[in-house]
Scaffold this motif. Structure first.
Motif, PDB file in Angstrom:
ATOM      1  N   ALA A  94       0.834  -1.198   0.000  1.00  0.00           N
ATOM      2  CA  ALA A  94       0.000   0.000   0.000  1.00  0.00           C
ATOM      3  C   ALA A  94       0.873   1.255   0.000  1.00  0.00           C
ATOM      4  CB  ALA A  94      -0.918   0.001   1.218  1.00  0.00           C
ATOM      5  N   LEU A  95       1.976   1.236   0.762  1.00  0.00           N
ATOM      6  CA  LEU A  95       2.875   2.391   0.802  1.00  0.00           C
ATOM      7  C   LEU A  95       3.591   2.571  -0.535  1.00  0.00           C
ATOM      8  CD1 LEU A  95       4.058   4.661   2.515  1.00  0.00           C
ATOM      9  CD2 LEU A  95       5.815   3.068   3.300  1.00  0.00           C
ATOM     10  N   GLU A  96       4.017   1.475  -1.134  1.00  0.00           N
ATOM     11  CA  GLU A  96       4.647   1.555  -2.449  1.00  0.00           C
ATOM     12  C   GLU A  96       3.696   2.154  -3.479  1.00  0.00           C
ATOM     13  OE1 GLU A  96       5.961  -2.316  -3.519  1.00  0.00           O
ATOM     14  OE2 GLU A  96       7.416  -2.489  -1.874  1.00  0.00           O
ATOM     15  N   SER A 144       3.777   5.929  -5.540  1.00  0.00           N
ATOM     16  CA  SER A 144       3.704   6.040  -7.007  1.00  0.00           C
ATOM     17  C   SER A 144       2.640   7.032  -7.463  1.00  0.00           C
ATOM     18  CB  SER A 144       3.414   4.662  -7.620  1.00  0.00           C
ATOM     19  OG  SER A 144       2.108   4.230  -7.294  1.00  0.00           O
ATOM     20  N   ILE A 145       1.695   7.382  -6.579  1.00  0.00           N
ATOM     21  CA  ILE A 145       0.606   8.279  -6.998  1.00  0.00           C
ATOM     22  C   ILE A 145       0.601   9.622  -6.266  1.00  0.00           C
ATOM     23  CG2 ILE A 145      -0.882   6.312  -7.563  1.00  0.00           C
ATOM     24  CD1 ILE A 145      -2.437   6.923  -4.948  1.00  0.00           C
ATOM     25  N   GLU A 178      -0.159   8.185   4.215  1.00  0.00           N
ATOM     26  CA  GLU A 178       1.283   7.936   4.282  1.00  0.00           C
ATOM     27  C   GLU A 178       1.748   7.851   5.740  1.00  0.00           C
ATOM     28  OE1 GLU A 178       5.368   9.758   2.336  1.00  0.00           O
ATOM     29  OE2 GLU A 178       3.783  11.145   2.969  1.00  0.00           O
ATOM     30  N   ALA A 179       1.316   8.791   6.562  1.00  0.00           N
ATOM     31  CA  ALA A 179       1.722   8.789   7.976  1.00  0.00           C
ATOM     32  C   ALA A 179       1.201   7.521   8.669  1.00  0.00           C
ATOM     33  CB  ALA A 179       1.181  10.034   8.671  1.00  0.00           C
ATOM     34  N   LEU A 184       3.575   4.442  10.205  1.00  0.00           N
ATOM     35  CA  LEU A 184       3.455   4.074  11.611  1.00  0.00           C
ATOM     36  C   LEU A 184       3.168   2.571  11.761  1.00  0.00           C
ATOM     37  CD1 LEU A 184       3.509   5.219  14.475  1.00  0.00           C
ATOM     38  CD2 LEU A 184       1.044   5.623  14.293  1.00  0.00           C
ATOM     39  N   LYS A 185       2.289   2.053  10.920  1.00  0.00           N
ATOM     40  CA  LYS A 185       1.969   0.622  10.970  1.00  0.00           C
ATOM     41  C   LYS A 185       3.188  -0.237  10.641  1.00  0.00           C
ATOM     42  CE  LYS A 185      -2.968   0.715   9.770  1.00  0.00           C
ATOM     43  NZ  LYS A 185      -3.981   0.328   8.740  1.00  0.00           N
ATOM     44  N   LEU A 186       4.032   0.259   9.737  1.00  0.00           N
ATOM     45  CA  LEU A 186       5.214  -0.499   9.317  1.00  0.00           C
ATOM     46  C   LEU A 186       6.388  -0.334  10.280  1.00  0.00           C
ATOM     47  CD1 LEU A 186       5.020   0.256   5.494  1.00  0.00           C
ATOM     48  CD2 LEU A 186       4.706  -1.983   6.577  1.00  0.00           C
ATOM     49  N   GLY A 187       6.239   0.518  11.279  1.00  0.00           N
ATOM     50  CA  GLY A 187       7.302   0.694  12.268  1.00  0.00           C
ATOM     51  C   GLY A 187       8.425   1.592  11.793  1.00  0.00           C
ATOM     52  N   ARG A 188       8.217   2.327  10.712  1.00  0.00           N
ATOM     53  CA  ARG A 188       9.246   3.268  10.216  1.00  0.00           C
ATOM     54  C   ARG A 188       9.015   4.596  10.922  1.00  0.00           C
ATOM     55  NH1 ARG A 188       8.707   1.819   3.823  1.00  0.00           N
ATOM     56  NH2 ARG A 188       9.882   3.761   3.600  1.00  0.00           N
TER      57      ARG A 188
END
Length: 849
Positions: free
Chosen positions: A206-208, A212-213, A227-228, A232-236
């Motif tokens: 989903a982030l990738e 792209s858009i 994006e935020a 946060l969900k991905l731990g970045r």
């Protein structure tokens, strides 16, 4: 057999269709009659005439003609399509779908029939049928983006996320060139695809996709929020922190952004070691702007002890010195914590000792004693709040602040609210009316004045007050416009006031109107099934569908439904309530048969006289409305709203099947508000009267799980046992189910003894006492005198709200006037301001907690 029209009549038929679509109904009917004059049994013309007649409001005639059209031409897709539209107009979607399917079988290439069928299927939540219809629409016109999006939505609402994404991805793959940046439909579809990917749980992909858009997407705020959230969900966390800081800079009063920022920084409010970092974070934002509130208010949620006291002092002084009226509203969320509550009140009471300061603000027209004024108002709200209620202090502080600013409507309104809580609804309504008269252009204070008049059971005056901001030329006058505007708070309060006055027909009318409003809201989504897909507003459309699926869990619906069910149960228990009501000052029990007959005859004449006056008033309003419409030169083909045939709810009240009428309310309550114990009680009350043992048992079990100590549960368990003993059901499966629940059902023997034991156990709880007394009255109707005596003694432990409920119980038992007067006199000694009680037989108005 279908008839073939001449070329001239074919032209006339096409003209008929155009006239109908242009809503020129009179010309359309005239054209249809010309065709039928030469072709008497032409089914398609008869169908179009039926459709036109239906649009004019003559549904019975339209259906009769529609059936004739089918008989004359059953092989025409037009006759079946029209028949489906007729059923759709009366909200019978199942029959409409059947008719559309017949039409589609005859004309499988018809895009309009297919579209109408798809819209009905999604309205009925026939997900698989909707998917099939959308597939056919896509196959017919694969170049239209909305057909691809529509099929994706069909898969999405059916829970088939992979298939939904596949549709969007496939369409994007067919594009020979990228859409322009100004293409809002493409921008929305891209974000919708991203939403589906996120719902699949594939956050990395989903982030990738979002990356792209995001440069070309038009909805910048949505992109940044997604994006935020994904980061946060991905731990970045570092990237998430940067994203959330960007969002806070865009909107620094939105709490959700601050909460996301805390999480991205790895800060936990529960950890003492993180508190200094949190304080530093919020101080850094507070220092950027003197106007910023969120960064100063949020730390009060997690600070404790001395740090909390220091921060609260700074926040409260800042707000009170500015004279912000909403200071208490901002702070009262902290009152759930007792220690914080004590600190706050200590600080605020201390501000009263601060001497007024002369400053530059005085030369600018500001009051030097604004801090004192704001503090007094805060203390009034503090002591009027249900957690910290002390109404004597609340009244003292509001009178002090009114002396400082006698023309301030906010303070006058606050005094009215205190008096309402004291039970003096008459004086409260007078003061609120005074506030309204002070500023007749203020819609809010006008609304509050009407609400207080309703709490004082002054329905007519409340409508008159509301009429100052309504379209009074509408059908039904001000009240009709309030119905059109779906003003639910007014209709609900109006209905409850009529319940207190014993006018059950009007009360039912109001509660039925609330039911109809929610029906309308659900039906209104029909217009968006086509519009949203055509306009490409897909994410908002998904939100709409999900909201509509839970629309009836709204508190207003539950409140109206429970009231309506209670009335229907009363009508079932005592059908005489539907007849004319004898004056409450007459002791009906003391009258002999002839005197009772005369009293009822007199009551009937009075009721007929009132109905005649009401009918004359409505006729006068109708004539005035027609005169106004003529003056405006309304379109003769426009839809005219019909006057209400049952404005007083007489037909609703005279129902022969009150429990059947209550069942739709019950079904919605149990589906959408199952955690509300009052919903379960309402369901039980209806099912036990209908002798539906297992359904009643299911409700009583659910209520027991919600709150086994609720006072309403005791009397219903006893009633269930009595009903069970009296039933002749010998079904072994039913007996087995009941046996499994025997732990909560009392034994057949000793019900009276168990009830007396319950009464003794809860002798200091008025609501439990009332439950036991109602149970005793149910088990032994001759115990009325004893119950009345014990009800009087319950006032020792009662609150004002309990006393009001006790008085209502005396009315329900049909107690004599001297008994009710004795109860009211005893209650008035405890609550001298409570005019809500002094009305005797008319007293039942509830005070807002």
């Amino acid at each position: 057999m279908p008839q073939t029209l001449s070329s001239k009549d074919q032209a006339n038929f096409r003209s008929l269709v155009r006239l109908y679509e242009a809503k020129q109904y009179k010309k359309a009917i005239k054209t249809a009659d010309q065709i039928l004059k030469k072709n008497a049994n032409h089914g398609e013309t008869e169908a179009m005439k039926a459709l036109t007649i239906n649009s004019q409001g003559n549904q019975e005639e339209a259906f009769a003609l529609g059936k004739v059209a089918l008989q004359h031409d059953m092989k025409s897709h037009i006759t079946w399509h029209v028949y489906g539209i007729l059923w759709r107009s009366v909200k019978n979607y199942d029959e409409a779908i059947r008719a559309y399917k017949m039409a589609l079988r005859i004309e499988p290439e018809s895009a309009q029939i297919l579209r109408d069928l798809a819209l009905l299927q999604v309205q009925m939540r026939d997900y698989q049928g909707h998917i099939q219809s959308r597939k056919l629409m896509l196959q017919a016109k694969p170049t239209l983006r909305q057909n691809w999006t529509g099929l994706a939505v069909a898969h999405h609402i059916a829970g088939e996320l992979k298939a939904a994404e596949s549709m969007l991805e496939t369409y994007e793959g067919t594009l020979k060139q990228q859409p322009s940046r100004a293409d809002s439909e493409h921008s929305e579809a891209a974000l919708y695809r991203n939403m589906i990917i996120e719902e699949e749980g594939d956050n990395e992909r989903a982030l990738e996709h979002l990356n792209s858009i995001k440069k070309t997407n038009l909805d910048r705020t949505a992109v940044l929020e997604v994006e935020a959230r994904l980061l946060l969900k991905l731990g970045r966390l570092e990237e998430a922190e940067k994203a959330y800081r960007g969002l806070v800079d865009r909107n620094n009063e939105y709490r959700a952004y601050f909460e996301g920022l805390e999480k991205s920084m790895g800060l936990d409010r529960a950890k003492e070691s993180d508190i200094p970092k949190l304080v530093e974070l919020y101080e850094s934002y507070a220092s950027k702007s003197e106007r910023l509130d969120a960064a100063r208010r949020i730390p009060l949620d997690f600070l404790e002890g001395e740090r909390f006291e220091k921060a609260a002092d700074a926040y409260l002084q800042r707000m009170l010195r500015k004279g912000v009226p909403s200071t208490f509203t901002n702070i009262k969320g902290l009152y759930a914590d007792e220690s914080k509550r004590k600190i706050i009140i200590k600080l605020v009471e201390g501000y009263l000792s601060i001497a007024p300061e002369k400053s530059e603000s005085e030369s600018n027209g500001d009051k030097p004693d604004r801090l004192r004024e704001s503090t007094l108002f805060y203390l009034n709200q503090h002591y009027n709040y249900h957690i910290t209620r002390d109404l004597d202090k609340a009244l003292k502080y509001v009178e002090e602040v009114i002396k400082l600013a006698p023309k301030n409507i906010v303070y006058i309104q606050a005094k009215a609210r205190v008096l309402k809580h004291l039970g003096n609804v008459t004086k409260a309504a007078e003061i609120m009316e005074f506030a309204r008269a002070s500023d007749e252009k203020d819609r809010y204070i006008n609304t509050k004045a009407a609400k207080y008049q309703l709490r004082n059971n002054d329905n007519d005056r409340a409508v008159k007050t509301m009429s100052k901001f309504t379209r009074n030329e509408a059908v039904g006058g001000a009240l009709g416009d309030l119905h059109d505007m779906q003003c639910m708070w007014f209709l609900t309060e109006d209905g409850e006031a009529y319940v207190r006055r014993g006018k059950l027909g009007l009360a039912l009318k109001r509660f039925k109107s609330i039911y109809d409003i929610f029906e309308t809201w659900y039906e209104d989504q029909f217009d968006f099934h086509f519009f949203s897909i055509r306009k490409g507003a897909v994410r908002a459309y998904m939100d709409l569908l999900r909201w509509e699926d839970h629309i009836r869990d709204h508190p207003f619906f539950s409140r109206a439904a429970i009231n309506a069910i209670n009335i229907y149960c009363q009508l079932y228990d005592d059908p005489s309530l539907a007849g004319p009501q004898v004056n409450g000052s007459i002791d009906f029990d003391k009258l002999d048969a002839n005197e009772k007959k005369k009293a009822l005859k007199k009551a009937k004449k009075e009721q007929e006289k009132q109905e005649k006056v009401e009918a004359e008033r409505r006729e006068s309003e109708r004539k005035a409305m027609l005169k106004s419409q003529k003056a405006q030169k309304k379109d003769p083909d426009a839809e005219v709203k019909q006057a209400d045939a049952d404005p007083n709810g007489k037909k609703l009240l005279e129902t022969k099947t009150p429990l059947d009428d209550a069942t739709p309310y019950v079904n919605f309550l149990l589906e959408f508000a199952p955690k509300n114990i009052e919903s379960q009680f309402a369901g039980f009350d209806v099912f036990v009267r209908k002798a539906k043992i297992l359904l009643a048992l299911k409700c009583i079990q659910a209520a027991h799980q919600i709150n086994p100590d609720h006072p309403g549960l005791h009397e219903r368990l006893t009633r269930f046992r009595k009903t069970l003993d009296a039933s002749e059901s010998s079904n072994p499966k039913v007996a087995q189910v009941i046996k499994s629940c025997i732990s909560i059902i009392p034994a057949s023997s000793g019900l009276s003894e168990a009830n007396e034991s319950y009464l003794t156990k809860h002798k200091s709880s008025p609501q439990h006492i009332y439950s036991a007394l109602r149970t005793r009255a149910f088990l032994d109707p001759s115990s009325k005198a004893q119950n009345e005596k014990e009800l009087l003694t319950s006032l020792d432990h009662a609150s004002l709200e309990d006393a009001i409920d006790g008085l209502a119980l005396l009315k329900r038992w049909g107690s004599k006037e001297d008994v009710k007067s004795k109860y009211v006199d005893a209650a008035m000694k405890k609550w001298s301001e409570a005019t809500v009680l002094s009305g005797g037989a008319n007293a039942s108005a509830g005070a807002e907690r």
